[in-house]
Write a protein that holds these residues in place. Structure first.
Motif, short mmCIF file in Angstrom:
data_model
loop_
_atom_site.label_atom_id
_atom_site.label_comp_id
_atom_site.label_asym_id
_atom_site.label_seq_id
_atom_site.Cartn_x
_atom_site.Cartn_y
_atom_site.Cartn_z
N PRO B 48 -51.74 -36.50 -106.38
CA PRO B 48 -50.30 -36.58 -106.11
C PRO B 48 -49.53 -35.78 -107.16
N VAL B 49 -48.62 -34.93 -106.72
CA VAL B 49 -47.76 -34.18 -107.65
C VAL B 49 -46.30 -34.36 -107.23
N MET B 50 -45.39 -34.11 -108.19
CA MET B 50 -43.98 -34.38 -107.95
C MET B 50 -43.32 -33.36 -107.02
N ASN B 51 -43.59 -32.05 -107.25
CA ASN B 51 -42.83 -31.00 -106.59
C ASN B 51 -43.73 -30.00 -105.89
N VAL B 52 -43.13 -29.30 -104.97
CA VAL B 52 -43.84 -28.21 -104.31
C VAL B 52 -44.36 -27.22 -105.36
N GLU B 53 -43.54 -26.97 -106.37
CA GLU B 53 -43.93 -26.03 -107.42
C GLU B 53 -45.20 -26.50 -108.14
N ASP B 54 -45.30 -27.80 -108.35
CA ASP B 54 -46.49 -28.33 -109.03
C ASP B 54 -47.76 -28.05 -108.25
N CYS B 55 -47.62 -27.97 -106.95
CA CYS B 55 -48.78 -27.66 -106.09
C CYS B 55 -49.40 -26.33 -106.51
N LEU B 56 -48.56 -25.40 -106.91
CA LEU B 56 -49.02 -24.04 -107.22
C LEU B 56 -50.09 -24.02 -108.30
N ALA B 57 -49.98 -24.98 -109.22
CA ALA B 57 -50.96 -25.04 -110.31
C ALA B 57 -52.37 -25.26 -109.77
N TYR B 58 -52.44 -25.73 -108.51
CA TYR B 58 -53.76 -26.02 -107.93
C TYR B 58 -54.21 -24.97 -106.92
N ALA B 59 -53.41 -23.90 -106.78
CA ALA B 59 -53.80 -22.85 -105.84
C ALA B 59 -55.11 -22.22 -106.31
N ASP B 60 -55.86 -21.67 -105.40
CA ASP B 60 -57.11 -20.95 -105.71
C ASP B 60 -58.19 -21.85 -106.30
N GLN B 61 -58.10 -23.16 -106.08
CA GLN B 61 -59.20 -24.04 -106.52
C GLN B 61 -59.95 -24.58 -105.31
N GLY B 62 -59.60 -24.06 -104.15
CA GLY B 62 -60.27 -24.53 -102.94
C GLY B 62 -59.74 -25.86 -102.42
N TYR B 63 -58.61 -26.30 -102.95
CA TYR B 63 -58.03 -27.56 -102.48
C TYR B 63 -57.12 -27.30 -101.28
N LEU B 64 -56.96 -28.31 -100.46
CA LEU B 64 -55.92 -28.26 -99.43
C LEU B 64 -54.59 -28.56 -100.09
N LEU B 65 -53.57 -27.82 -99.75
CA LEU B 65 -52.26 -28.06 -100.36
C LEU B 65 -51.30 -28.62 -99.31
N ALA B 66 -50.78 -29.79 -99.61
CA ALA B 66 -49.85 -30.44 -98.68
C ALA B 66 -48.46 -30.44 -99.30
N ALA B 67 -47.59 -29.64 -98.76
CA ALA B 67 -46.24 -29.55 -99.34
C ALA B 67 -45.20 -29.53 -98.24
N GLU B 68 -44.21 -30.37 -98.45
CA GLU B 68 -43.19 -30.51 -97.43
C GLU B 68 -41.85 -30.52 -98.13
N ARG B 69 -40.88 -29.87 -97.52
CA ARG B 69 -39.53 -29.97 -98.06
C ARG B 69 -38.59 -30.14 -96.87
N ASN B 70 -37.72 -31.13 -96.99
CA ASN B 70 -36.80 -31.44 -95.88
C ASN B 70 -37.52 -31.60 -94.56
N GLY B 71 -38.71 -32.20 -94.63
CA GLY B 71 -39.40 -32.53 -93.39
C GLY B 71 -40.19 -31.38 -92.77
N GLU B 72 -40.18 -30.20 -93.38
CA GLU B 72 -40.93 -29.06 -92.83
C GLU B 72 -42.07 -28.69 -93.77
N VAL B 73 -43.21 -28.31 -93.19
CA VAL B 73 -44.31 -27.80 -94.00
C VAL B 73 -43.83 -26.52 -94.68
N VAL B 74 -44.06 -26.44 -95.99
CA VAL B 74 -43.64 -25.25 -96.72
C VAL B 74 -44.54 -24.07 -96.34
N ALA B 75 -43.93 -22.91 -96.14
CA ALA B 75 -44.69 -21.72 -95.72
C ALA B 75 -45.82 -21.44 -96.70
N GLY B 76 -47.01 -21.20 -96.19
CA GLY B 76 -48.16 -20.89 -97.03
C GLY B 76 -48.99 -22.10 -97.40
#
Lengths: 236, 236
Positions: B48-76
């Motif tokens: 669990p992370v606080m912000n969409v931006e925090d998700c970025l720290a986990y990019a390229d590790q082979g994880y699935l990234l779940a990010a939503e803002r205002n009810g929409e899946v964030v592009a990418g």
């Protein structure tokens, strides 16, 4: 339509914009009940302070000093926090300095930002509600709680106000919904409901059952105490 | 007898000594429901992370990234916070990074002091209650709330846990009493009760009615997610 919201403890007050709101401070057992009763009975003013020590600053000014610790009147003080100390015979024309930790904190925090701070209790429930309807400003019901946490009796009173105002105001937050539902569940027997409170054993130990029953009486007062500077006085 | 208490928002967590307590973090719409469902369906871990931006720290590790803002899946990003994204087909054997503001904050705050932090939702209600009974330690039910304030759905779940544990634990505070009463009032129709929530218009606007109904299903999961370091994994 103006809005009514319920702040469940002073620790959450920062979450509410109250610059244009009337804040009703609620500390049913027993500060805001005793204050209401004292103003109703002709006290000129009541000054709420946090600690027994703060009372000392007002010594030698001809004020009555009400200080209680662990349920006992502090030696050298005139009386404690029981509403029965606030009869016309004792307080008419007098200014009283009253120690109340939770209530004072809530009042001072609200005063920093609010349009107006008034005092509510079951004793003046309908008087307060009629005033709020007449003013038609946003309303925040501020539960003084117990040491910054939620308590049942203050929330029940908030629910009683929401019940009276819900037709004329927008019910603005989830805590208003909860307070209303709890009040409607409890109102047939408020004292019985409060048996479930975590404070109940404390109340029994303090031997203040008569005080508690008095503080749950509805509409025996018409006065609305309002905070002016450091003093609570009757709303003109 | 061990004690059960309910902390109505993370802003009140400091009031509770939790060094020897199991803390159940509750964020019904939708973080802890999605987390429960994902772990039930074989996700290896959920971070669990606080912000969409925090998700970025986990990019390229082979994880699935779940990010939503205002009810929409964030592009990418792979998906959002809907529990329907956490099916076995999508998450089995995977690690997911999930943005959830209220839930993440509650978990991190609790983790600083608690004996153990687990995740509760209606989906795993009885599994969590059975575990708490078996462990027989003090329990704090921590409502993630909405932006540090009280909300109805998390409090209702806390009440559901109190209902199951009240015979085996001491009910320790007024918020437990309130949560239990609200749950007993609402349990015949949880979705109907939440129509009264201040968030209801938000939920309708987000078009997540199916998500809400799923998050209110009781006991469809057996998994209990537990926080280990920064990761939520299945309790062994």
């Amino acid at each position: 339509m103006s809005k009514i919201e319920v702040c469940l403890t002073p620790a959450l007050l920062d979450l509410y914009p109250i610059e244009n709101s009337i804040v009703v401070v609620i500390d049913i057992l027993r500060a805001t009940s005793s204050i209401t009763y004292g103003i109703e009975n002709g006290a000129e003013a009541i000054i709420p302070v946090m600690n027994v020590e703060d009372c000392l600053a007002y010594a030698d000014q001809g004020y009555l000093l009400a200080a209680e610790r662990n349920g006992e009147v502090v030696a050298g003080y005139d009386f404690g926090n029981s509403p029965f100390s606030y009869t016309a015979e004792k307080v008419a024309g007098k200014t009283i300095v009253l120690t109340t930790t939770n209530g004072t904190k809530a009042m001072h925090l609200a005063q920093e930002r609010a349009y107006q701070v008034v005092v509510g209790s079951f004793l003046n429930l309908s008087a307060v509600c009629d005033y709020l309807k007449k003013e038609n400003k946003d309303v925040l019901l501020l539960c003084a709680g117990w040491k910054d946490n939620f308590n049942l009796e203050d929330t029940l009173f908030a629910g009683a106000v929401v019940e009276q105002l819900q037709g004329d105001f927008t019910v603005g937050d989830d805590s208003s919904v909860a307070a209303l539902d709890m009040y409607q569940l409890a109102k047939g027997d408020l004292r019985g409901y409060l048996q479930k409170s975590s404070h109940n054993h404390r109340l029994i130990k303090l031997n203040i059952e008569e005080d508690v029953r008095f503080c749950l009486k509805i509409d025996v007062c018409k006065a609305i105490p309002v905070l002016q500077g450091e003093m609570l006085v009757a709303l003109a």
